[in-house]
Motif scaffolding. Sequence first.
Motif, PDB file in Angstrom:
ATOM      1  N   ASN A 242       0.834  -1.205   0.000  1.00 43.08           N
ATOM      2  CA  ASN A 242       0.000   0.000   0.000  1.00 43.08           C
ATOM      3  C   ASN A 242       0.869   1.256   0.000  1.00 43.08           C
ATOM      4  OD1 ASN A 242      -1.904   2.001   0.382  1.00 43.08           O
ATOM      5  ND2 ASN A 242      -2.964   0.963   2.051  1.00 43.08           N
ATOM      6  N   PHE A 243       0.827   2.005  -1.099  1.00 42.27           N
ATOM      7  CA  PHE A 243       1.573   3.259  -1.229  1.00 42.27           C
ATOM      8  C   PHE A 243       0.672   4.483  -1.044  1.00 42.27           C
ATOM      9  CE2 PHE A 243       4.722   0.492  -2.845  1.00 42.27           C
ATOM     10  CZ  PHE A 243       5.926   1.177  -2.967  1.00 42.27           C
ATOM     11  N   SER A 244      -0.559   4.291  -0.640  1.00 40.07           N
ATOM     12  CA  SER A 244      -1.529   5.392  -0.657  1.00 40.07           C
ATOM     13  C   SER A 244      -1.216   6.497   0.339  1.00 40.07           C
ATOM     14  CB  SER A 244      -2.945   4.853  -0.404  1.00 40.07           C
ATOM     15  OG  SER A 244      -3.056   4.298   0.895  1.00 40.07           O
ATOM     16  N   LYS A 245      -0.384   6.211   1.338  1.00 40.76           N
ATOM     17  CA  LYS A 245      -0.029   7.238   2.322  1.00 40.76           C
ATOM     18  C   LYS A 245       1.130   8.121   1.852  1.00 40.76           C
ATOM     19  CE  LYS A 245      -2.976   5.946   5.531  1.00 40.76           C
ATOM     20  NZ  LYS A 245      -4.123   6.803   5.903  1.00 40.76           N
ATOM     21  N   PHE A 246       1.783   7.732   0.765  1.00 38.71           N
ATOM     22  CA  PHE A 246       2.906   8.522   0.266  1.00 38.71           C
ATOM     23  C   PHE A 246       2.372   9.766  -0.446  1.00 38.71           C
ATOM     24  CE2 PHE A 246       6.239   4.898  -0.272  1.00 38.71           C
ATOM     25  CZ  PHE A 246       6.004   4.513   1.032  1.00 38.71           C
TER      26      PHE A 246
ATOM     27  N   ASP B 283       4.719  -6.350  -7.252  1.00 40.21           N
ATOM     28  CA  ASP B 283       3.744  -6.442  -6.159  1.00 40.21           C
ATOM     29  C   ASP B 283       2.468  -7.072  -6.706  1.00 40.21           C
ATOM     30  OD1 ASP B 283       5.361  -5.134  -4.222  1.00 40.21           O
ATOM     31  OD2 ASP B 283       4.861  -3.203  -5.117  1.00 40.21           O
ATOM     32  N   GLN B 284       2.031  -8.153  -6.104  1.00 40.92           N
ATOM     33  CA  GLN B 284       0.843  -8.847  -6.600  1.00 40.92           C
ATOM     34  C   GLN B 284      -0.380  -7.931  -6.586  1.00 40.92           C
ATOM     35  OE1 GLN B 284      -1.008 -11.854  -4.116  1.00 40.92           O
ATOM     36  NE2 GLN B 284      -0.751 -13.359  -5.746  1.00 40.92           N
ATOM     37  N   VAL B 285      -0.524  -7.168  -5.503  1.00 39.93           N
ATOM     38  CA  VAL B 285      -1.572  -6.151  -5.414  1.00 39.93           C
ATOM     39  C   VAL B 285      -0.916  -4.848  -4.963  1.00 39.93           C
ATOM     40  CG1 VAL B 285      -3.765  -5.468  -4.375  1.00 39.93           C
ATOM     41  CG2 VAL B 285      -3.285  -7.895  -4.778  1.00 39.93           C
ATOM     42  N   LEU B 286      -1.072  -3.812  -5.765  1.00 47.13           N
ATOM     43  CA  LEU B 286      -0.488  -2.509  -5.459  1.00 47.13           C
ATOM     44  C   LEU B 286      -1.609  -1.496  -5.259  1.00 47.13           C
ATOM     45  CD1 LEU B 286       1.966  -0.536  -5.323  1.00 47.13           C
ATOM     46  CD2 LEU B 286       1.722  -0.257  -7.797  1.00 47.13           C
ATOM     47  N   ILE B 287      -1.606  -0.847  -4.097  1.00 43.17           N
ATOM     48  CA  ILE B 287      -2.555   0.236  -3.820  1.00 43.17           C
ATOM     49  C   ILE B 287      -1.794   1.546  -3.996  1.00 43.17           C
ATOM     50  CG2 ILE B 287      -4.132   1.253  -2.135  1.00 43.17           C
ATOM     51  CD1 ILE B 287      -4.301  -1.508  -0.785  1.00 43.17           C
ATOM     52  N   TRP B 288      -2.283   2.398  -4.887  1.00 42.87           N
ATOM     53  CA  TRP B 288      -1.552   3.589  -5.326  1.00 42.87           C
ATOM     54  C   TRP B 288      -2.448   4.816  -5.168  1.00 42.87           C
ATOM     55  CZ3 TRP B 288       3.447   3.913  -6.342  1.00 42.87           C
ATOM     56  CH2 TRP B 288       3.956   4.991  -7.080  1.00 42.87           C
ATOM     57  N   PRO B 289      -1.906   5.937  -4.700  1.00 45.02           N
ATOM     58  CA  PRO B 289      -2.757   7.125  -4.550  1.00 45.02           C
ATOM     59  C   PRO B 289      -3.237   7.653  -5.897  1.00 45.02           C
ATOM     60  CG  PRO B 289      -0.445   7.670  -4.153  1.00 45.02           C
ATOM     61  CD  PRO B 289      -0.517   6.181  -4.268  1.00 45.02           C
ATOM     62  N   ALA B 290      -4.507   7.979  -5.980  1.00 48.50           N
ATOM     63  CA  ALA B 290      -5.020   8.655  -7.172  1.00 48.50           C
ATOM     64  C   ALA B 290      -4.632  10.128  -7.094  1.00 48.50           C
ATOM     65  CB  ALA B 290      -6.533   8.500  -7.247  1.00 48.50           C
ATOM     66  N   HIS B 291      -4.780  10.836  -8.198  1.00 51.47           N
ATOM     67  CA  HIS B 291      -4.459  12.265  -8.198  1.00 51.47           C
ATOM     68  C   HIS B 291      -5.314  12.973  -7.141  1.00 51.47           C
ATOM     69  CE1 HIS B 291      -4.057  16.432  -9.534  1.00 51.47           C
ATOM     70  NE2 HIS B 291      -2.978  16.047 -10.204  1.00 51.47           N
ATOM     71  N   PRO B 292      -4.724  13.906  -6.367  1.00 48.87           N
ATOM     72  CA  PRO B 292      -5.472  14.576  -5.288  1.00 48.87           C
ATOM     73  C   PRO B 292      -6.766  15.235  -5.753  1.00 48.87           C
ATOM     74  CG  PRO B 292      -3.130  15.061  -5.096  1.00 48.87           C
ATOM     75  CD  PRO B 292      -3.305  14.319  -6.383  1.00 48.87           C
TER      76      PRO B 292
ATOM     77  N   LYS C 101      -8.784  14.096  -7.733  1.00 51.55           N
ATOM     78  CA  LYS C 101      -9.758  13.011  -7.861  1.00 51.55           C
ATOM     79  C   LYS C 101     -10.013  12.339  -6.520  1.00 51.55           C
ATOM     80  CE  LYS C 101     -10.558   9.055 -10.972  1.00 51.55           C
ATOM     81  NZ  LYS C 101      -9.915   8.166 -11.974  1.00 51.55           N
ATOM     82  N   GLY C 102      -8.950  12.197  -5.726  1.00 52.77           N
ATOM     83  CA  GLY C 102      -9.069  11.540  -4.434  1.00 52.77           C
ATOM     84  C   GLY C 102      -9.166  10.032  -4.560  1.00 52.77           C
ATOM     85  N   GLY C 103      -9.096   9.360  -3.425  1.00 51.53           N
ATOM     86  CA  GLY C 103      -9.200   7.907  -3.428  1.00 51.53           C
ATOM     87  C   GLY C 103      -7.902   7.229  -3.826  1.00 51.53           C
ATOM     88  N   VAL C 104      -8.022   5.976  -4.255  1.00 48.94           N
ATOM     89  CA  VAL C 104      -6.838   5.191  -4.612  1.00 48.94           C
ATOM     90  C   VAL C 104      -7.086   4.415  -5.899  1.00 48.94           C
ATOM     91  CG1 VAL C 104      -6.145   4.920  -2.189  1.00 48.94           C
ATOM     92  CG2 VAL C 104      -7.533   3.137  -3.282  1.00 48.94           C
ATOM     93  N   GLU C 105      -5.980   3.969  -6.476  1.00 53.47           N
ATOM     94  CA  GLU C 105      -6.012   3.057  -7.615  1.00 53.47           C
ATOM     95  C   GLU C 105      -5.439   1.720  -7.164  1.00 53.47           C
ATOM     96  OE1 GLU C 105      -5.148   6.571 -10.936  1.00 53.47           O
ATOM     97  OE2 GLU C 105      -3.567   5.150 -10.356  1.00 53.47           O
ATOM     98  N   VAL C 106      -6.009   0.647  -7.662  1.00 61.99           N
ATOM     99  CA  VAL C 106      -5.530  -0.695  -7.318  1.00 61.99           C
ATOM    100  C   VAL C 106      -5.111  -1.410  -8.599  1.00 61.99           C
ATOM    101  CG1 VAL C 106      -6.160  -2.962  -6.387  1.00 61.99           C
ATOM    102  CG2 VAL C 106      -6.942  -0.875  -5.239  1.00 61.99           C
ATOM    103  N   TYR C 107      -3.910  -1.970  -8.562  1.00 63.68           N
ATOM    104  CA  TYR C 107      -3.371  -2.707  -9.703  1.00 63.68           C
ATOM    105  C   TYR C 107      -3.082  -4.142  -9.277  1.00 63.68           C
ATOM    106  CZ  TYR C 107      -2.439   1.981 -11.598  1.00 63.68           C
ATOM    107  OH  TYR C 107      -2.556   3.273 -12.042  1.00 63.68           O
ATOM    108  N   PHE C 108      -3.392  -5.089 -10.157  1.00 66.63           N
ATOM    109  CA  PHE C 108      -3.051  -6.493  -9.928  1.00 66.63           C
ATOM    110  C   PHE C 108      -1.929  -6.876 -10.887  1.00 66.63           C
ATOM    111  CE2 PHE C 108      -7.522  -6.111  -8.737  1.00 66.63           C
ATOM    112  CZ  PHE C 108      -7.537  -6.717  -7.483  1.00 66.63           C
ATOM    113  N   SER C 109      -0.981  -7.663 -10.384  1.00 68.41           N
ATOM    114  CA  SER C 109       0.145  -8.095 -11.209  1.00 68.41           C
ATOM    115  C   SER C 109       0.278  -9.614 -11.190  1.00 68.41           C
ATOM    116  CB  SER C 109       1.455  -7.463 -10.702  1.00 68.41           C
ATOM    117  OG  SER C 109       1.427  -6.067 -10.836  1.00 68.41           O
ATOM    118  N   GLY C 110       1.084 -10.114 -12.118  1.00 73.09           N
ATOM    119  CA  GLY C 110       1.397 -11.537 -12.146  1.00 73.09           C
ATOM    120  C   GLY C 110       0.227 -12.399 -12.581  1.00 73.09           C
TER     121      GLY C 110
END
Length: 438
Positions: free
Chosen positions: A369-373, A395-404, A406-415
């Motif tokens: 989870n990178f959403s706090k960065f 990262d199998q599941v990556l939680i990434w901050p969306a643009h401020p 827009k707010g919220g987060v983006e989630v990506y799945f890998s592998g």
Amino acid sequence: MKKNPVTEYIRAEENQCPTAVWKFSVLDQACFPMIIRGTLVYDVQLDVDTMKAGFKKLLYYYPHLSGRMKDKSGIQFTNDGVPFTVTSEPDLLLKDALKKGQDVDRFSSDIKPSRIRRGIDAPLSVKITKLQDGSVLGIKCSHACMDGDSFYTMLYNWGQICKNENFIEPVLDQSLFHVPMNLSREEVQKAAFNRGWKKVSKLAFLKILPTFMFGIVKERTDAFYFSADGLSQLKRQISTDVSFPCSTHVALSAFLTKMLLKLFNHSEKTTCVQVTVANLRNRLTEIPSTFVGNASSIVATPNFSAGASLEEITGIIHRTLQPLRETSLEELRNIVSLSIQAMKLKLPVLPFDFTEMYSKKPTVFYINNFSKFHIYDLDFGFRKPVSIIPHNLSDQVLIWPAHPAKGGVEVYFSGIPARMIRKMKKDDPWFQEMKQYN
């Protein structure tokens, strides 16, 4: 039309101590094969002279980044410089640079662990690509020198220097992350097994080798968006059915875990594990927020059945992460100490079966989870980025901050999950359930 790139080696204005060596910790060494990629997109032209002048000052505080390896123990502060490349793609528009399927790697200069290890290359590269209506800043860094936290903090500090603003000096003291080697190999292995850790066999590694060889581990989905309101709704829904205050991270982790269980259609009795990456800064008292290097640990839940409800999974994750919220943090310290000692002794034991992340139907779900960065605060004095493309670690599941905005987060799945999701029809009910909080 792409103009020929021009590369200059940028050195620190002042070399603190040319003979000093930044020693790798055990965790740094474990991360050596990996490269962190940062890709920042701006809708203005970055001033190259300002960026270079600031970078020269930045390297004074991060002398290992312009140094070279002389032996396997670490990086000497040679100040041989960091490759800083400037190129132009005047026919490329910002909107096209951000299109799905765009070759993101073109915006950064490659660095190879093998060349870094031999002392040929710096552990960092910088590239600015000038577009018709904007710029892309691409940075690659050896994961042995920094984790995600210190990487984005370094970029923030660079921006502060360019703006002549204050920042907190980074701490380059690997001795702070010291784990006493007070157990024998047999004692470490026994302690690990007593905690339920798993031994990973060589045969198991061979079974998952094709996943790495054929690039499956690098495959990634497009973003699944969760709005700020959607996250609040998810948290409220779960909190009404559990007997503890549920954090957003725990609620989202539980939901994503449940969705992965549905994705692979596991039978109810299948044994599963959820893994969280935990930042140790300001959690362990000896690791300050400004610590440079790798300072994270993995925390795995006990086994649970695939048939567990969303609320049950939430409770399991909540209880597992409880040591991260306690003031003494002794349990976390014990986990970290055991992990480091096992790595030092090259014992193939982990809190979970690593290979099950890469099986055809994974039963281990790894979330970072990178959403706090505050990555959208990376301003070099021109404007804040309009987009920051996530790093390309596996990262199998990556939680990434969306643009401020827009707010919220983006989630990506890998592998393996990414490959499975790409094969599904767009009208599959799984997608509708994933998108209910956007």
